[in-house]
Design a protein around this motif. Sequence first.
Motif, PDB file in Angstrom:
ATOM      1  N   THR A  62      32.081  39.717  20.005  1.00  0.00           N
ATOM      2  CA  THR A  62      31.877  40.978  19.938  1.00  0.00           C
ATOM      3  C   THR A  62      30.505  42.136  21.499  1.00  0.00           C
ATOM      4  OG1 THR A  62      32.228  41.282  18.042  1.00  0.00           O
ATOM      5  CG2 THR A  62      31.182  43.028  18.835  1.00  0.00           C
ATOM      6  N   LYS A  68      51.320  37.292  26.231  1.00  0.00           N
ATOM      7  CA  LYS A  68      51.213  38.177  26.989  1.00  0.00           C
ATOM      8  C   LYS A  68      50.399  38.227  28.279  1.00  0.00           C
ATOM      9  CE  LYS A  68      49.577  41.818  23.508  1.00  0.00           C
ATOM     10  NZ  LYS A  68      48.764  43.132  22.827  1.00  0.00           N
ATOM     11  N   ALA A 123      45.087  43.001  28.416  1.00  0.00           N
ATOM     12  CA  ALA A 123      45.288  42.460  27.026  1.00  0.00           C
ATOM     13  C   ALA A 123      44.450  42.183  25.891  1.00  0.00           C
ATOM     14  CB  ALA A 123      45.760  40.974  27.080  1.00  0.00           C
ATOM     15  N   GLN A 124      42.961  42.647  26.786  1.00  0.00           N
ATOM     16  CA  GLN A 124      42.097  43.013  25.603  1.00  0.00           C
ATOM     17  C   GLN A 124      41.949  44.419  24.155  1.00  0.00           C
ATOM     18  OE1 GLN A 124      39.519  40.828  25.393  1.00  0.00           O
ATOM     19  NE2 GLN A 124      39.678  41.355  23.281  1.00  0.00           N
ATOM     20  N   THR A 125      42.099  43.764  23.136  1.00  0.00           N
ATOM     21  CA  THR A 125      42.395  44.731  21.846  1.00  0.00           C
ATOM     22  C   THR A 125      41.656  44.587  21.052  1.00  0.00           C
ATOM     23  OG1 THR A 125      44.212  43.521  20.894  1.00  0.00           O
ATOM     24  CG2 THR A 125      44.975  45.390  22.519  1.00  0.00           C
ATOM     25  N   GLY A 126      41.349  45.478  19.844  1.00  0.00           N
ATOM     26  CA  GLY A 126      40.617  45.005  18.371  1.00  0.00           C
ATOM     27  C   GLY A 126      39.133  46.200  18.986  1.00  0.00           C
ATOM     28  N   PRO A 127      38.679  46.301  17.670  1.00  0.00           N
ATOM     29  CA  PRO A 127      37.379  46.646  17.032  1.00  0.00           C
ATOM     30  C   PRO A 127      36.812  46.266  17.944  1.00  0.00           C
ATOM     31  CG  PRO A 127      37.300  44.756  15.822  1.00  0.00           C
ATOM     32  CD  PRO A 127      38.571  45.025  16.124  1.00  0.00           C
ATOM     33  N   SER A 178      43.371  39.540  31.324  1.00  0.00           N
ATOM     34  CA  SER A 178      42.815  39.670  29.790  1.00  0.00           C
ATOM     35  C   SER A 178      42.805  40.914  29.525  1.00  0.00           C
ATOM     36  CB  SER A 178      41.696  37.786  30.292  1.00  0.00           C
ATOM     37  OG  SER A 178      41.107  38.710  31.241  1.00  0.00           O
ATOM     38  N   LYS A 179      42.094  41.529  31.080  1.00  0.00           N
ATOM     39  CA  LYS A 179      41.690  43.060  30.289  1.00  0.00           C
ATOM     40  C   LYS A 179      42.264  43.722  30.465  1.00  0.00           C
ATOM     41  CE  LYS A 179      37.187  42.710  33.820  1.00  0.00           C
ATOM     42  NZ  LYS A 179      37.284  42.623  35.221  1.00  0.00           N
ATOM     43  N   VAL A 215      49.772  36.817  21.791  1.00  0.00           N
ATOM     44  CA  VAL A 215      48.373  36.428  22.778  1.00  0.00           C
ATOM     45  C   VAL A 215      48.808  35.948  23.888  1.00  0.00           C
ATOM     46  CG1 VAL A 215      46.160  35.946  22.484  1.00  0.00           C
ATOM     47  CG2 VAL A 215      46.698  37.284  20.400  1.00  0.00           C
ATOM     48  N   ILE A 243      32.210  40.640  24.587  1.00  0.00           N
ATOM     49  CA  ILE A 243      33.748  42.079  24.945  1.00  0.00           C
ATOM     50  C   ILE A 243      33.270  42.947  25.315  1.00  0.00           C
ATOM     51  CG2 ILE A 243      35.087  42.808  23.801  1.00  0.00           C
ATOM     52  CD1 ILE A 243      36.167  40.383  22.232  1.00  0.00           C
ATOM     53  N   ARG A 302      37.342  48.449  21.327  1.00  0.00           N
ATOM     54  CA  ARG A 302      37.205  49.691  20.969  1.00  0.00           C
ATOM     55  C   ARG A 302      35.861  50.693  20.955  1.00  0.00           C
ATOM     56  NH1 ARG A 302      40.970  48.816  17.828  1.00  0.00           N
ATOM     57  NH2 ARG A 302      39.659  49.172  15.870  1.00  0.00           N
ATOM     58  N   ASP A 327      34.363  50.392  17.798  1.00  0.00           N
ATOM     59  CA  ASP A 327      34.719  50.423  16.474  1.00  0.00           C
ATOM     60  C   ASP A 327      33.564  49.944  15.897  1.00  0.00           C
ATOM     61  OD1 ASP A 327      35.272  51.261  14.125  1.00  0.00           O
ATOM     62  OD2 ASP A 327      37.155  50.727  15.178  1.00  0.00           O
TER      63      ASP A 327
END
Lengths: 257, 257
Positions: free
Chosen positions: B245, B204, B213-217, B210-211, B201, B248, B220, B222
């Motif tokens: 959350t 990266k 690179a953002q991953t995760g639920p 940072s935009k 992280v 984000i 998404r 989710d």
Amino acid sequence: MKKQYKISIIGAGNVATHLARTVLQQPQIELLQMYNRNVQKLNEFLSATEIIDDLSLLKPVDVLIIAIADDAIHSFSKKIPTIDFLIVHTSGSVSINDLQVDRKGVFYPFQSFSKAKKQIDFTDIPILIEAENQNDIELLSNLASILSKNVQYADSKQRQALHIGGVFVANFTNHLYLQAENILKDNNLSFDLLKPLIQEVAQKILTLSSKQAQTGPAIRGDKRIIDKHLKMLNAHQKEIYELLTKSIQQTKINTEK
Amino acid sequence: MKKQYKISIIGAGNVATHLARTVLQQPQIELLQMYNRNVQKLNEFLSATEIIDDLSLLKPVDVLIIAIADDAIHSFSKKIPTIDFLIVHTSGSVSINDLQVDRKGVFYPFQSFSKAKKQIDFTDIPILIEAENQNDIELLSNLASILSKNVQYADSKQRQALHIGGVFVANFTNHLYLQAENILKDNNLSFDLLKPLIQEVAQKILTLSSKQAQTGPAIRGDKRIIDKHLKMLNAHQKEIYELLTKSIQQTKINTEK
């Protein structure tokens, strides 16, 4: 060297792509087939393996790896023709029992995969495995150990805990980078100024515990600085600042008890 | 090589110690004196410079660096005998005007200093400087450039913004590591599992925004995974998970507008 394991991979996303790339470099593993509904997404593998878009064409392998979206795993697994080889998914937060197949398991490489990265070195990436009997656990363990030197057994609850941990240290941390970037931008400062500090924080945690490494106004209880900071933030930034400051101070109290 | 600059340092904390250590390695800078109320804390410098605990003994220098606790700077600066050399503090969140002296400035090395570290390489550490006239700005800029290749002018408001950014990417990030460590511990998993991801992280962000690179639920959307995660967390962890959350997802909406 003779290929010891035959595998096939389902999917064309980040995990499927990076797994396929690394497997293709292992003399001990044969990547027999890759499946995706849209075969064009697998173009880069055309010369390296057989690409299929029809599940009835699946050939016998040692392990079939389903690397698709979490919420598609359950229904997709029902479509796989009855076969007697081990079928695993690659998800952190999906139970092994979401797989509607006879021989099931999990093969979870714990890293944040982004398409932007060309090649990922799996050697240090933990791979968490799960299966229902000792033979399958050994099979997955041997296969994973070809890719990584950090292979561990974890049940579905442990795997989920690790996934949550990953959300905290990766997704949330990256979002804090974004918040900081916005604060700097509002003051005509480049985000580059933060990069050496970001590296230092990540380096420090390799040798110090997070408790030892904690610095800053919150842990010092420096109310004067905290109040100054809050005055410069917008409502949204303030909410995050206040909650995490409170949380750091709460941790300190709990530790000192 | 002839010494080009004479400086003295006030204080015996992390910043004072690391500054003194690095200055002593520079052939162009002479560290004339170090002051602390408790001189024993400066024992490691006994053979390298003159240690004093009496401000009336201060000798003329080009720059006197006050590296003490933020809230002590104002009152301490009043005790310094009237002298005509440049006096600077090293704090991110203290205004230049807290210094009650004639010629004042700021010399802010932007890094998280902990005593645990023996030696810090200042080359990549940004140093933010401020002063009231062009001559003093040049003096500080030249001095800082001997230590670091990243020297920038920043006014008190910019310096504070950078300090806040540092709180987000260092203090808060480190606290997220602690939260993750607790979640893993509750499930008999070692924090070591998170270390490769933490490094990834931080790496990266050197090449991706940072935009990107953002991953995760959260990003998404989710909801199924998010709900699963919330069920495993205690009230305190849940509060942090929910706020970040939401934040984000809010960022995503703002970006897509």
